[in-house]
Design an enzyme around this catalytic site. Structure first.
Site, mmCIF file in Angstrom:
data_model
loop_
_atom_site.group_PDB
_atom_site.id
_atom_site.type_symbol
_atom_site.label_atom_id
_atom_site.label_comp_id
_atom_site.label_asym_id
_atom_site.label_seq_id
_atom_site.Cartn_x
_atom_site.Cartn_y
_atom_site.Cartn_z
ATOM 1 N N LYS A 45 0.856 -1.185 0.000
ATOM 2 C CA LYS A 45 0.000 0.000 0.000
ATOM 3 C C LYS A 45 0.893 1.237 0.000
ATOM 4 O O LYS A 45 1.906 1.281 0.708
ATOM 5 C CB LYS A 45 -0.898 -0.015 1.240
ATOM 6 C CG LYS A 45 -1.888 1.131 1.319
ATOM 7 C CD LYS A 45 -2.784 0.965 2.542
ATOM 8 C CE LYS A 45 -3.751 2.123 2.679
ATOM 9 N NZ LYS A 45 -4.658 1.959 3.857
ATOM 10 N N SER A 80 -9.185 3.277 2.979
ATOM 11 C CA SER A 80 -8.119 3.828 2.176
ATOM 12 C C SER A 80 -7.289 2.773 1.437
ATOM 13 O O SER A 80 -6.438 3.129 0.614
ATOM 14 C CB SER A 80 -7.187 4.666 3.058
ATOM 15 O OG SER A 80 -6.553 3.865 4.041
ATOM 16 N N SER A 130 -10.286 1.113 6.993
ATOM 17 C CA SER A 130 -9.614 1.205 5.694
ATOM 18 C C SER A 130 -9.252 -0.126 5.059
ATOM 19 O O SER A 130 -8.870 -0.163 3.896
ATOM 20 C CB SER A 130 -8.357 2.072 5.814
ATOM 21 O OG SER A 130 -8.713 3.415 6.004
#
Length: 476
Positions: free
Chosen positions: A77, A152, A176
């Site tokens: 990520k 996210s 997230s």
């Protein structure tokens, strides 16, 4: 052998162990899919094809096959640092930043034998529950490219759902991991605070953000989580590592066996109900009803429950969310101008907070944590909708009004942030598919250190519903 992306991550690992495919061949297979499908999907912001090929050869030639992720591809990520790879944090402010050192979670996944293929898309500094930054194209759910992948960890979820990766690590500070898992029809597990040594949450403001897995199956999520938890060389007794009493076996075993009968609560209330208008969409209710029926048929105990209203939660969480933006390294007007309007709003609010206001917010959330755990303590796990609404259209969120934007995020995701505040584990399961093909999930909240129970329950429901057999259309 079937095309590798049609196999689960565990089946791919077994194929690697049996020499049916090599780490290099598996990496090439996924790199080809990324090149073909990522432009429509927005899952990756950086693809490190050459480095992945070098890494795959190193794993094959130098690393023991006993490594828990030996040869399996994943992606970082883009909130995590990998030495020599751009780290943009979803922001134009970091357009040219290339770190010299890797974060501990990145190192842990390398130690486990994984092969990183690049960086996955994230909103600016991971602050939003949707992945639509000005620094990259939006991340879209492959089930309907007009809809967002959530955030996210939106890029990670989009990649896994579209079979561009077998699984992916994410981070979860308010939902997230679970939000994009729900939007993309995946399993997403937020571990207990402290469970993952290299992404424990203990060092984060309010202890909110932890690392965890996003995968297509419960066993695949457990496989990745075990690797994230595994002691690193030189760190056999990491002081952040939570160990539930007697829970020393790999979590993969619980996910594969899927044993046990449990007492489950069923809850549709949230910590936001008194301050925001929360409405559960029929599709979300249908997913909850399906899960309740499934668990009842599996002979688990089920009992409705509800939270006691707590007026302190909303202002306290808002304060912490704003305070989390205060340390963004935007020091000049030119720096601030590169930030998105929502981030600018959060930055200004966060830097205007006083020490007393922050201390009172932290104390309120700590009290909420104790109350929340106490209220749910009679259950082995508590079932809620994953999201209150269906996956949101790209462009749905207000890009300029911070208050309106915050309200929209709450209305979509009312059941997630209270789990971060309480430090509990939670798993999202993609139990339902709407008439127009959209995924809808449920969330199971566990006891402290209760990941094995969540995985066992998820495995039982997965065997009954078989969501892993659902395949989205290839992105156009």
């Amino acid at each position: 052998m079937a095309d590798p992306h049609e196999l689960t991550a565990l089946e791919q690992w077994q194929a690697l162990q049996n020499r049916e495919i090599s780490p290099g061949e598996l990496a090439e297979h996924y790199l080809a899919r990324i090149e073909k499908y990522n432009p429509a999907l927005g899952a990756f912001v950086t693809v490190t094809a050459d480095a992945a090929r070098v890494r795959a050869r190193y794993v094959e030639e130098r690393m023991p096959r006993t490594a828990p992720l030996w040869g399996l591809p994943f992606a970082d990520k883009d909130l995590y640092l990998r030495a020599g790879v751009p780290a943009r944090f979803g922001s134009r402010l970091f357009a040219d930043y290339v770190p010299d050192e890797s974060d501990e979670l990145v190192q842990a996944l390398d130690d486990a034998g994984g092969v990183s293929l690049g960086k996955t898309n994230t909103p600016e500094f991971g602050l939003a529950s949707y992945t639509e930054s000005l620094a990259a194209p939006p991340a879209r759910t492959p089930w309907n490219l007009a809809l967002g992948a959530g955030g996210s960890s939106g890029g990670a979820a989009a990649a896994v759902a579209a079979r561009l990766l077998p699984f992916a690590p994410g981070s979860d500070g308010g939902g997230s991991i679970r939000i994009p898992a729900a939007a993309c029809g995946l399993v997403g597990l937020k571990p207990s605070r402290g469970r993952v040594p290299s992404a424990s949450g203990v060092d984060k403001l309010g202890g909110l953000a932890v690392g965890g897995p996003i995968a297509r199956t419960v066993a695949d999520a457990a496989l990745l989580l075990d690797a994230m938890i595994a002691p690193r060389d030189g760190h056999p007794d990491h002081h952040y590592a939570l160990r539930a009493p007697g829970d020393e076996a790999p979590l993969l075993a619980a996910a594969v066996r899927g044993d046990g009968r449990f007492q489950l609560g069923v809850m549709t209330t949230s910590a936001w109900d008194n301050d925001y208008s929360i409405s559960i969409a029929p599709e979300a209710q249908a997913a909850l009803d399906l899960a309740v029926a499934g668990f009842a048929a599996l002979q688990h105990g089920l009992e409705e429950t509800a939270l006691v209203p707590d007026a302190s939660y909303v202002p306290a969480f808002r304060t912490i969310w704003q305070a989390g933006a205060a340390t963004i390294p935007a020091e000049t007007d030119a720096d601030v101008a590169l930030l998105e309007p929502l981030t600018q709003w959060l930055l200004a609010r966060g830097r205007a907070l006083g020490a007393r206001e922050l201390a009172e917010a932290l104390a309120a959330l700590s009290a909420f944590e104790r109350s929340f755990i106490r209220q749910l303590s009679k259950f082995d796990a508590v079932l809620t909708p994953a999201m209150a609404l269906t996956p949101r259209p790209v462009g749905w969120y207000d890009a300029h009004d911070g208050e309106a934007n915050f309200a929209q995020q709450v209305q979509y995701t009312p059941f997630t942030s209270m789990i971060n505040v309480s430090g509990l584990p939670a798993i999202v399961l993609p139990v339902h598919q709407t008439d127009d093909g959209l995924p809808m999930g449920v969330q199971l909240i566990g006891r402290p250190g209760g990941e094995a129970t969540l995985l066992a329950l998820g495995a039982q429901l997965e065997r009954r519903i078989r969501w892993q057999d659902r395949v989205p259309p290839d992105p156009a």
